[in-house]
Scaffold this motif. Structure first.
Motif, PDB file in Angstrom:
ATOM      1  N   GLY A 125       0.818  -1.208   0.000  1.00 49.15           N
ATOM      2  CA  GLY A 125       0.000   0.000   0.000  1.00 49.15           C
ATOM      3  C   GLY A 125       0.850   1.256   0.000  1.00 49.15           C
ATOM      4  O   GLY A 125       0.550   2.229  -0.698  1.00 49.15           O
ATOM      5  N   GLY A 126       1.929   1.245   0.783  1.00 49.03           N
ATOM      6  CA  GLY A 126       2.831   2.388   0.807  1.00 49.03           C
ATOM      7  C   GLY A 126       3.500   2.615  -0.540  1.00 49.03           C
ATOM      8  O   GLY A 126       3.638   3.756  -0.997  1.00 49.03           O
ATOM      9  N   VAL A 127       3.907   1.525  -1.191  1.00 46.59           N
ATOM     10  CA  VAL A 127       4.527   1.629  -2.519  1.00 46.59           C
ATOM     11  C   VAL A 127       3.509   2.170  -3.529  1.00 46.59           C
ATOM     12  O   VAL A 127       3.815   3.085  -4.296  1.00 46.59           O
ATOM     13  CB  VAL A 127       5.071   0.251  -2.974  1.00 46.59           C
ATOM     14  CG1 VAL A 127       5.447   0.261  -4.448  1.00 46.59           C
ATOM     15  CG2 VAL A 127       6.257  -0.152  -2.115  1.00 46.59           C
ATOM     16  N   ILE A 128       2.304   1.616  -3.506  1.00 46.68           N
ATOM     17  CA  ILE A 128       1.261   2.072  -4.431  1.00 46.68           C
ATOM     18  C   ILE A 128       0.974   3.554  -4.212  1.00 46.68           C
ATOM     19  O   ILE A 128       0.902   4.329  -5.166  1.00 46.68           O
ATOM     20  CB  ILE A 128      -0.032   1.247  -4.264  1.00 46.68           C
ATOM     21  CG1 ILE A 128       0.170  -0.183  -4.760  1.00 46.68           C
ATOM     22  CG2 ILE A 128      -1.200   1.904  -5.000  1.00 46.68           C
ATOM     23  CD1 ILE A 128      -0.971  -1.120  -4.438  1.00 46.68           C
ATOM     24  N   GLY A 129       0.809   3.952  -2.962  1.00 44.39           N
ATOM     25  CA  GLY A 129       0.501   5.349  -2.662  1.00 44.39           C
ATOM     26  C   GLY A 129       1.599   6.294  -3.100  1.00 44.39           C
ATOM     27  O   GLY A 129       1.337   7.363  -3.665  1.00 44.39           O
ATOM     28  N   THR A 130       2.841   5.899  -2.860  1.00 47.08           N
ATOM     29  CA  THR A 130       3.969   6.757  -3.229  1.00 47.08           C
ATOM     30  C   THR A 130       4.094   6.879  -4.746  1.00 47.08           C
ATOM     31  O   THR A 130       4.223   7.987  -5.278  1.00 47.08           O
ATOM     32  CB  THR A 130       5.277   6.194  -2.631  1.00 47.08           C
ATOM     33  OG1 THR A 130       5.123   6.100  -1.212  1.00 47.08           O
ATOM     34  CG2 THR A 130       6.457   7.070  -2.967  1.00 47.08           C
ATOM     35  N   LEU A 153      -8.435   8.551  -2.165  1.00 49.41           N
ATOM     36  CA  LEU A 153      -7.320   9.333  -1.629  1.00 49.41           C
ATOM     37  C   LEU A 153      -6.756  10.268  -2.697  1.00 49.41           C
ATOM     38  O   LEU A 153      -6.466  11.435  -2.427  1.00 49.41           O
ATOM     39  CB  LEU A 153      -6.223   8.419  -1.090  1.00 49.41           C
ATOM     40  CG  LEU A 153      -4.975   9.117  -0.556  1.00 49.41           C
ATOM     41  CD1 LEU A 153      -5.317  10.040   0.608  1.00 49.41           C
ATOM     42  CD2 LEU A 153      -3.931   8.096  -0.138  1.00 49.41           C
ATOM     43  N   CYS A 154      -6.625   9.782  -3.902  1.00 50.74           N
ATOM     44  CA  CYS A 154      -6.111  10.601  -5.001  1.00 50.74           C
ATOM     45  C   CYS A 154      -7.048  11.789  -5.254  1.00 50.74           C
ATOM     46  O   CYS A 154      -6.591  12.930  -5.387  1.00 50.74           O
ATOM     47  CB  CYS A 154      -5.978   9.754  -6.263  1.00 50.74           C
ATOM     48  SG  CYS A 154      -5.258  10.621  -7.667  1.00 50.74           S
ATOM     49  N   TYR A 155      -8.342  11.548  -5.293  1.00 50.26           N
ATOM     50  CA  TYR A 155      -9.309  12.618  -5.534  1.00 50.26           C
ATOM     51  C   TYR A 155      -9.297  13.626  -4.383  1.00 50.26           C
ATOM     52  O   TYR A 155      -9.321  14.844  -4.605  1.00 50.26           O
ATOM     53  CB  TYR A 155     -10.711  12.039  -5.726  1.00 50.26           C
ATOM     54  CG  TYR A 155     -11.736  13.090  -6.038  1.00 50.26           C
ATOM     55  CD1 TYR A 155     -11.793  13.689  -7.295  1.00 50.26           C
ATOM     56  CD2 TYR A 155     -12.652  13.508  -5.077  1.00 50.26           C
ATOM     57  CE1 TYR A 155     -12.721  14.660  -7.586  1.00 50.26           C
ATOM     58  CE2 TYR A 155     -13.580  14.481  -5.358  1.00 50.26           C
ATOM     59  CZ  TYR A 155     -13.619  15.055  -6.617  1.00 50.26           C
ATOM     60  OH  TYR A 155     -14.536  16.030  -6.894  1.00 50.26           O
ATOM     61  N   TYR A 156      -9.227  13.122  -3.155  1.00 48.59           N
ATOM     62  CA  TYR A 156      -9.171  14.002  -1.987  1.00 48.59           C
ATOM     63  C   TYR A 156      -7.929  14.889  -2.051  1.00 48.59           C
ATOM     64  O   TYR A 156      -8.005  16.103  -1.829  1.00 48.59           O
ATOM     65  CB  TYR A 156      -9.166  13.171  -0.701  1.00 48.59           C
ATOM     66  CG  TYR A 156      -8.941  13.983   0.550  1.00 48.59           C
ATOM     67  CD1 TYR A 156      -9.978  14.716   1.113  1.00 48.59           C
ATOM     68  CD2 TYR A 156      -7.689  14.025   1.155  1.00 48.59           C
ATOM     69  CE1 TYR A 156      -9.765  15.465   2.255  1.00 48.59           C
ATOM     70  CE2 TYR A 156      -7.473  14.780   2.295  1.00 48.59           C
ATOM     71  CZ  TYR A 156      -8.516  15.495   2.838  1.00 48.59           C
ATOM     72  OH  TYR A 156      -8.305  16.247   3.956  1.00 48.59           O
ATOM     73  N   SER A 157      -6.789  14.299  -2.372  1.00 46.76           N
ATOM     74  CA  SER A 157      -5.544  15.065  -2.481  1.00 46.76           C
ATOM     75  C   SER A 157      -5.637  16.103  -3.591  1.00 46.76           C
ATOM     76  O   SER A 157      -5.173  17.240  -3.442  1.00 46.76           O
ATOM     77  CB  SER A 157      -4.361  14.137  -2.741  1.00 46.76           C
ATOM     78  OG  SER A 157      -4.207  13.238  -1.689  1.00 46.76           O
TER      79      SER A 157
END
Length: 147
Positions: A47-52, A118-122
């Motif tokens: 998840g951390g890799v995907i998010g980054t 998360l992407c949309y929120y950011s």
């Protein structure tokens, strides 16, 4: 009336998701063993890799290259799907462990929903910040031209 219905439905959705999360935590705690711990740690790292990677990709496409935001969202969607599928594909091809399509779909659907949310929120937060900065910039330029 319409606003109250929206608020009610939003509260219902969030409350349901909280209940789902609490139930998942209960199941995890009840069934805790070494395999579950390893799975949780590896999923957290993935998840951390995907998010980054998703964040860097979105920033690169949308902000640095100034390409349409929809292209950036599509790229993030694809990254989430591909990286989320890698462990299952690895187990199938290398470890010869059969993967359940139901398990893979549950991983993909939840990863895509949460990752894209998360992407949309950011994106929304950065758009609001940019608007405020542009407004401040205009105020400063108006003040300096008045002087």
């Amino acid at each position: 009336m319409k606003k109250n219905l929206k608020d009610f439905l939003f509260n219902l959705l969030v409350s349901s998701l909280i209940g789902l999360f609490v139930g998942m935590v209960e199941i995890i705690i009840r069934n805790m063993n070494n395999e579950v711990i390893v799975t949780l740690i590896s999923d957290s790292l993935i998840g951390g890799v995907i998010g980054t990677i998703s964040m860097i990709t979105f920033i690169y496409i949308f902000q640095m290259k100034e390409i349409d935001v929809r292209i950036a969202f599509i790229a993030v969607f694809m990254i989430i799907g591909i990286i989320s599928s890698v462990p299952s594909i690895y187990f199938y091809l290398v470890e010869n462990i059969n993967i359940s399509i139901l398990n893979l779909m549950s991983i993909l659907i939840s990863a895509e929903f949460l990752g894209m949310s998360l992407c949309y929120y950011s994106y929304k937060k950065s758009s609001e910040l940019n608007s405020k900065l542009i407004s401040k910039k205009k105020q400063f330029s108006e003040k300096s031209s008045d002087s």
